[in-house]
Design a protein around this motif. Structure first.
Motif, PDB file in Angstrom:
ATOM      1  N   ILE A  63       4.798  -1.258 -12.845  1.00  0.00           N
ATOM      2  CA  ILE A  63       6.111  -1.875 -12.693  1.00  0.00           C
ATOM      3  C   ILE A  63       7.168  -0.807 -12.422  1.00  0.00           C
ATOM      4  O   ILE A  63       8.010  -0.944 -11.525  1.00  0.00           O
ATOM      5  N   ASP A 107       6.804   0.551  -8.854  1.00  0.00           N
ATOM      6  CA  ASP A 107       7.235  -0.372  -7.801  1.00  0.00           C
ATOM      7  C   ASP A 107       8.748  -0.471  -7.691  1.00  0.00           C
ATOM      8  O   ASP A 107       9.278  -0.816  -6.630  1.00  0.00           O
ATOM      9  N   LEU A 108       9.450  -0.164  -8.785  1.00  0.00           N
ATOM     10  CA  LEU A 108      10.919  -0.233  -8.786  1.00  0.00           C
ATOM     11  C   LEU A 108      11.572   1.142  -8.632  1.00  0.00           C
ATOM     12  O   LEU A 108      12.807   1.246  -8.592  1.00  0.00           O
ATOM     13  N   PRO A 163      15.367  -4.911  -1.720  1.00  0.00           N
ATOM     14  CA  PRO A 163      14.239  -5.241  -2.600  1.00  0.00           C
ATOM     15  C   PRO A 163      13.716  -6.650  -2.290  1.00  0.00           C
ATOM     16  O   PRO A 163      14.469  -7.623  -2.353  1.00  0.00           O
ATOM     17  N   PHE A 194      10.442  -9.268  -3.178  1.00  0.00           N
ATOM     18  CA  PHE A 194       9.252  -9.543  -3.972  1.00  0.00           C
ATOM     19  C   PHE A 194       8.193 -10.187  -3.082  1.00  0.00           C
ATOM     20  O   PHE A 194       8.504 -10.987  -2.193  1.00  0.00           O
ATOM     21  N   GLY A 210       1.120  -5.144  -1.970  1.00  0.00           N
ATOM     22  CA  GLY A 210       1.766  -3.954  -1.445  1.00  0.00           C
ATOM     23  C   GLY A 210       0.749  -3.074  -0.745  1.00  0.00           C
ATOM     24  O   GLY A 210      -0.455  -3.349  -0.743  1.00  0.00           O
ATOM     25  N   ASP A 221       7.413  -3.300  -0.774  1.00  0.00           N
ATOM     26  CA  ASP A 221       7.478  -4.632  -1.380  1.00  0.00           C
ATOM     27  C   ASP A 221       7.197  -4.549  -2.882  1.00  0.00           C
ATOM     28  O   ASP A 221       6.337  -3.770  -3.321  1.00  0.00           O
ATOM     29  N   ILE A 222       7.922  -5.347  -3.665  1.00  0.00           N
ATOM     30  CA  ILE A 222       7.748  -5.385  -5.116  1.00  0.00           C
ATOM     31  C   ILE A 222       6.653  -6.407  -5.427  1.00  0.00           C
ATOM     32  O   ILE A 222       6.806  -7.593  -5.143  1.00  0.00           O
ATOM     33  N   LEU A 233       8.624  -7.229 -15.352  1.00  0.00           N
ATOM     34  CA  LEU A 233       9.048  -6.877 -13.997  1.00  0.00           C
ATOM     35  C   LEU A 233      10.466  -7.397 -13.733  1.00  0.00           C
ATOM     36  O   LEU A 233      11.333  -6.663 -13.243  1.00  0.00           O
ATOM     37  N   TYR A 285      13.799  -5.131 -13.319  1.00  0.00           N
ATOM     38  CA  TYR A 285      14.536  -5.323 -12.064  1.00  0.00           C
ATOM     39  C   TYR A 285      16.005  -5.638 -12.347  1.00  0.00           C
ATOM     40  O   TYR A 285      16.909  -5.102 -11.689  1.00  0.00           O
TER      41      TYR A 285
END
Length: 502
Positions: free
Chosen positions: A106, A109-110, A202, A204, A208, A214-215, A409, A413
């Motif tokens: 997580i 990805d961010l 961002p 979702f 990926g 991409d989240i 997540l 976010y």
């Protein structure tokens, strides 16, 4: 009358003393009746089914009140959201467990937005890459649709998020996000490396890849895929577990099995070459799936629980990643994984030769034949890999973990947002009732099956710290090393076969 007097004198002897005793007996009996009524009212029971008195603060588990789907609130042909569902999360258990290790991704990805944060302008610039926009304000969800997604992917994804709000009422923070429900990632790194390039929006998405931003979010099939008669994940997993018990591993067909639609990718079309033919037997059995035909036949030949009949099952990607991955791994057969280009939210902590056997994309037939030969000559090791992959899926993808992944997540976010989310003018409020009450057939059936009817009785698991960059690189290096070792075994296998022919 004399007979009655004789009877009472037999029970209450000796005049006044007997009368006092009788009065005490009546009072005691009345006391018991009152206590029984109180206990019935409090509805507090021990494991033996007997009522006991206890304090509400003693930590005793209470029966949770269920809030089923309420489709009676119709005004002007429009379903409204009921207001009786709890808005505050009050778990009975205060302790938490550590989340599975794959939750660490997580943070990764961010990471792209950690220093800059996420602005409203970034959201607006991402709209062309999205199907819909989800805004959560004060625990309520609002959706603005930009374009129709494929089948009902988007609808069931939103349904999953609505269930998260029901599981942890009042705990999901205000947020504003974009969602894409297609196959391939949308936000490519190369588009934001040019001079004077803007910050990436961002978005979702379900998968990926190394070149994308991409989240990654759990796919829609966890709540059901009605178009192809695949029920919600919990029901499907139970069916697969029951189905794989029909044939023990050693009694399964000693071949590699794959069934699906080959037309969606070059890798799958290439896999067809490995099927049994008059010229070659690559130890592979491939079956084309025609979904139109399956629909016409009532899906009798496409039940996933009936496909645990071979010792080995092949996973090969479709247009991008494939939702079939979890179903294939769950079957207790050794999964032969054709090297994937894409990843989903749970697969990045899986290890080759522990959870699956790696297969090269360019050498499919030869690698598959060797893997099956190796497995049939090392049955204990092959079974161990199959069981480990199946156990990983069963434990790591318990719906509690899926929801907790979504929770963390979205929570992480929301911390990146540099603005206060507001409801877009064209957005519509959505809840379980607005999403499901107007549906029919399997669509409604799967929503009802996967519906969260009560808030959770415990807190989400504890999010682990991010991976250190060195740890990620070490993991990638180990995967490459193991895969190369398997390739070396395959090269030696084929060299020996060729030497025997000469």
């Amino acid at each position: 009358m004399a007979d009655h007097v004789k009877h009472f004198h037999g029970v209450w002897p000796h005049g006044l003393k007997g009368l006092v005793s009788a009065t005490a007996t009546l009072i005691f009996f009345f006391f018991l009746v009152v206590i029984a009524a109180l206990l019935n009212w409090m509805d507090i029971k021990t494991s033996f089914g007997q009522a006991i008195l206890t304090s509400p603060s003693a930590g005793i588990h209470h029966d949770r009140i269920e809030y089923p789907l309420n489709c009676s609130n119709v005004h002007n042909l429009t379903q409204t959201c009921p207001d009786d569902y709890p808005s505050v999360f009050e778990p009975e258990e205060s302790t938490t467990e550590a989340c599975p290790d794959y939750f660490r991704w997580i943070h990764q990805d961010l990471k792209q937005w950690k220093s800059s944060g996420i602005t409203e302008d970034m959201i607006e610039r991402g709209i062309p890459s999205a199907d819909s926009r989800l805004v959560i304000v004060d625990g309520n969800a609002y959706v603005e649709k930009y374009r129709p997604g494929f089948q009902t992917r988007g609808a069931f994804t939103i349904w999953g998020i609505l269930q998260l709000l029901r599981l942890y009422p009042g705990r999901v923070p205000d947020l504003d996000l974009l969602f894409f429900s297609g196959d391939r990632p949308q936000i490519m790194k190369r588009d934001y490396k040019r001079p004077n390039a803007t910050s990436p929006p961002p978005v979702f998405h379900y998968c990926g890849e190394k070149a994308a931003l991409d989240i990654v979010f759990p796919d829609w099939t966890f709540w059901g895929w009605a178009e192809v008669n695949i029920p919600p994940w919990e029901q499907m997993l139970r069916a697969i577990k029951k189905g794989m018990e029909k044939v023990k591993w050693e009694n399964r067909q000693p071949y590699a099995y794959w069934k699906g639609n080959p037309r969606v990718s070059a890798d799958r079309i290439d896999l067809l070459k490995c099927n049994l033919s008059d010229k070659n037997d690559w130890n592979v059995r491939v079956y084309k799936k025609d979904w139109r035909k399956e629909i016409g036949q009532g899906f009798q030949n496409s039940k996933l629980e009936d496909q645990c009949t071979h010792r080995y099952k092949i996973y090969v990607e479709g247009a991008a990643w494939s939702v079939s991955e979890k179903y294939i791994l769950a079957c207790n057969s050794m999964t032969l994984m054709v090297k994937p280009r894409y990843y989903d939210f749970f697969s990045r902590t899986m290890v080759p030769m522990r959870h699956y056997w790696p297969i090269r994309r360019r050498n499919k037939c030869r690698d598959l034949k060797f893997a099956v030969e190796w497995g049939n000559n090392h049955t204990r090791e092959a079974q161990t890999i199959g069981k480990a992959g199946s156990k990983y899926i069963e434990e790591m993808l318990a719906m509690r973990n899926v929801y907790d992944y979504m929770f963390h997540l979205l929570n992480e976010y929301s911390k990146l947002l540099k603005f206060k989310p507001t409801i877009p003018p064209k957005a519509q409020r959505v809840c379980a009732e607005t999403a499901a009450c107007s549906e029919k057939g399997l669509w409604k059936e799967f929503m009802v099956q996967s519906m969260v009817k009560s808030p959770s009785d415990k807190l989400p698991c504890t999010l682990p710290a991010p991976y250190e960059p060195r740890a990620i690189q070490a993991s990638l290096d180990a995967e490459v090393k193991i895969t190369k070792q398997v390739e070396t075994w395959g090269t030696e296998y084929w060299k020996k076969r060729n030497d025997k022919k000469q």
